[in-house]
Design a protein around this motif. Structure first.
Motif, PDB file in Angstrom:
ATOM      1  N   MET A   1       1.211  -1.104   0.042  1.00 38.33           N
ATOM      2  CA  MET A   1      -0.027  -0.107  -0.210  1.00 38.33           C
ATOM      3  C   MET A   1       0.746   1.192  -0.109  1.00 38.33           C
ATOM      4  O   MET A   1       1.658   1.454   0.786  1.00 38.33           O
ATOM      5  CB  MET A   1      -1.239   0.367   1.200  1.00 38.33           C
ATOM      6  N   THR A   2       0.945   2.226  -0.304  1.00 37.62           N
ATOM      7  CA  THR A   2       1.379   3.155  -0.878  1.00 37.62           C
ATOM      8  C   THR A   2       0.713   4.264   0.189  1.00 37.62           C
ATOM      9  O   THR A   2      -0.295   3.928   0.521  1.00 37.62           O
ATOM     10  CB  THR A   2       1.133   3.951  -1.959  1.00 37.62           C
ATOM     11  N   ALA A   3       2.250   4.932   0.861  1.00 39.52           N
ATOM     12  CA  ALA A   3       1.906   5.787   2.553  1.00 39.52           C
ATOM     13  C   ALA A   3       0.765   6.976   1.680  1.00 39.52           C
ATOM     14  O   ALA A   3       1.546   7.213   0.464  1.00 39.52           O
ATOM     15  CB  ALA A   3       3.299   5.798   2.374  1.00 39.52           C
ATOM     16  N   MET A   4       0.493   7.640   2.542  1.00 37.13           N
ATOM     17  CA  MET A   4       0.402   8.909   1.666  1.00 37.13           C
ATOM     18  C   MET A   4       0.818  10.781   2.132  1.00 37.13           C
ATOM     19  O   MET A   4       0.686  10.757   1.154  1.00 37.13           O
ATOM     20  CB  MET A   4      -1.944   8.977   2.795  1.00 37.13           C
ATOM     21  N   VAL A   5       1.448  10.034   3.282  1.00 34.04           N
ATOM     22  CA  VAL A   5       2.789  10.697   2.768  1.00 34.04           C
ATOM     23  C   VAL A   5       4.499  10.273   4.219  1.00 34.04           C
ATOM     24  O   VAL A   5       3.395   9.672   4.244  1.00 34.04           O
ATOM     25  CB  VAL A   5       1.843  11.834   4.252  1.00 34.04           C
ATOM     26  N   LYS A   6       5.060  10.858   2.968  1.00 36.93           N
ATOM     27  CA  LYS A   6       6.127   9.554   2.900  1.00 36.93           C
ATOM     28  C   LYS A   6       7.463  11.243   2.859  1.00 36.93           C
ATOM     29  O   LYS A   6       7.243  11.773   1.858  1.00 36.93           O
ATOM     30  CB  LYS A   6       6.402   9.063   1.776  1.00 36.93           C
ATOM     31  N   ALA A   7       8.342  11.185   3.930  1.00 37.16           N
ATOM     32  CA  ALA A   7       9.118  12.169   4.018  1.00 37.16           C
ATOM     33  C   ALA A   7      10.546  11.195   4.646  1.00 37.16           C
ATOM     34  O   ALA A   7      10.770  10.471   4.966  1.00 37.16           O
ATOM     35  CB  ALA A   7       9.000  12.930   5.450  1.00 37.16           C
ATOM     36  N   GLU A   8      10.866  11.895   3.719  1.00 38.31           N
ATOM     37  CA  GLU A   8      13.081  11.418   3.786  1.00 38.31           C
ATOM     38  C   GLU A   8      13.587  12.165   3.620  1.00 38.31           C
ATOM     39  O   GLU A   8      14.032  12.824   2.813  1.00 38.31           O
ATOM     40  CB  GLU A   8      12.956  10.563   1.887  1.00 38.31           C
ATOM     41  N   GLY A   9      14.013  12.489   4.486  1.00 36.70           N
ATOM     42  CA  GLY A   9      15.322  13.482   4.802  1.00 36.70           C
ATOM     43  C   GLY A   9      15.109  14.930   4.775  1.00 36.70           C
ATOM     44  O   GLY A   9      15.335  15.660   4.520  1.00 36.70           O
ATOM     45  N   VAL A  10      13.757  14.933   5.148  1.00 37.38           N
ATOM     46  CA  VAL A  10      13.168  16.302   4.796  1.00 37.38           C
ATOM     47  C   VAL A  10      14.241  17.567   5.898  1.00 37.38           C
ATOM     48  O   VAL A  10      13.704  17.623   6.793  1.00 37.38           O
ATOM     49  CB  VAL A  10      12.077  16.380   5.068  1.00 37.38           C
ATOM     50  N   HIS A  11      14.795  18.527   4.644  1.00 36.22           N
ATOM     51  CA  HIS A  11      15.620  19.714   5.233  1.00 36.22           C
ATOM     52  C   HIS A  11      14.640  21.150   4.878  1.00 36.22           C
ATOM     53  O   HIS A  11      13.901  21.442   4.148  1.00 36.22           O
ATOM     54  CB  HIS A  11      17.116  19.684   5.311  1.00 36.22           C
ATOM     55  N   LYS A  12      14.122  21.850   6.326  1.00 36.45           N
ATOM     56  CA  LYS A  12      14.035  23.047   6.194  1.00 36.45           C
ATOM     57  C   LYS A  12      14.497  24.324   6.777  1.00 36.45           C
ATOM     58  O   LYS A  12      14.734  24.121   8.030  1.00 36.45           O
ATOM     59  CB  LYS A  12      12.572  23.618   6.426  1.00 36.45           C
TER      60      LYS A  12
END
Length: 253
Positions: A1-12
């Motif tokens: 199942m595809t994740a609805m939200v997926k964050a990979e190493g998010v920088h801001k």
């Protein structure tokens, strides 16, 4: 199942200030995902990155399997045009701390506005849905009232109805009860419980630990731009394993 939200190493970063320092997390479809932590920990910034109100500086962020704000060709990322971003943003509802209703429009008109202007929906269809949604949030008797004639809790429930009018597949809540008087919080949380029971995928930045424990499927504790601890809300809130989590919870529980 595809994740609805997926964050990979998010920088801001904002200038020299690093607000997100490598966020990795996944939100499953139909999940109620709670983000908690002290002010300034990056929770609201992360939420705003999900619908590209803020652009990330590094990493990857996906909604329903698609990159947020960019498309990838080979190893390169290309930023989407504003019109393309706006098209994708239609699928993501967002409810802010401050209600952001149009003051010159009634509750009904506020809820109708986006489907008519953005989706070019017929006014009759938009009105019928807006009436159903106001009834759903317990405000069918306030359809003709302007925001100034509504309490904070009522305005927030109109704001939730307005977000739902676009029939989103994901709802983002940025501390939706923190600006409300304590006796008005319950009505807003009841609407959110109802949404959760219907299977809406929700990411909720909140200080309402009782709501997180009762309704949440997953909880992340953030501090200083990183995920410190994650797990089922009852586990994290009841038996935190990290000292920073324990110190935070000792002040809010």
């Amino acid at each position: 199942m595809t994740a609805m939200v997926k964050a990979e190493g998010v920088h801001k970063s904002f200038g020299a200030v690093q607000v997100l320092k490598g966020i990795d997390l996944e939100v499953a479809p139909r999940e109620v995902f709670c983000l908690v932590g002290p002010s300034g920990s990056g929770k609201s910034t992360f939420l705003r990155c999900i619908n590209h109100l803020e652009k990330i500086n590094a990493g990857r962020l996906y909604v329903d399997g698609e990159l947020v704000g960019y498309r990838q060709h080979g190893d390169k990322l290309y930023e989407l045009r504003d019109s393309e971003v706006a098209l994708k943003r239609r699928d993501i509802g967002m409810v802010f701390q401050r209600f952001n209703l149009f003051p010159h429009m009634t509750a009904l008109e506020n809820v109708m506005e986006a489907p008519v202007q953005v989706k070019k929906e017929a006014r009759s269809a938009a009105r019928a849905r807006a009436e159903r949604l106001l009834d759903r949030v317990g405000l069918s008797d306030k359809a003709g009232n302007y925001p100034s004639q509504l309490s904070g809790g009522q305005q927030q429930r109109v704001a939730i109805a307005r977000a739902l009018a676009m029939e989103p597949k994901l709802m983002l809540f940025d501390e939706p009860t923190s600006a409300l008087d304590p006796e008005l919080v319950g009505d807003v949380l009841d609407v959110m419980r109802d949404l959760a029971a219907d299977g809406m995928t929700m990411i909720v930045v909140t200080h309402e630990m009782g709501f997180a424990r009762e309704v949440g499927d997953a909880l992340v504790f953030m501090d200083d731009g990183v995920v410190v601890e994650s797990g089922h809300p009852r586990d994290v809130l009841g038996r935190p394993s990290h000292e920073r989590t324990k110190a935070f919870l000792s002040k809010v529980l």
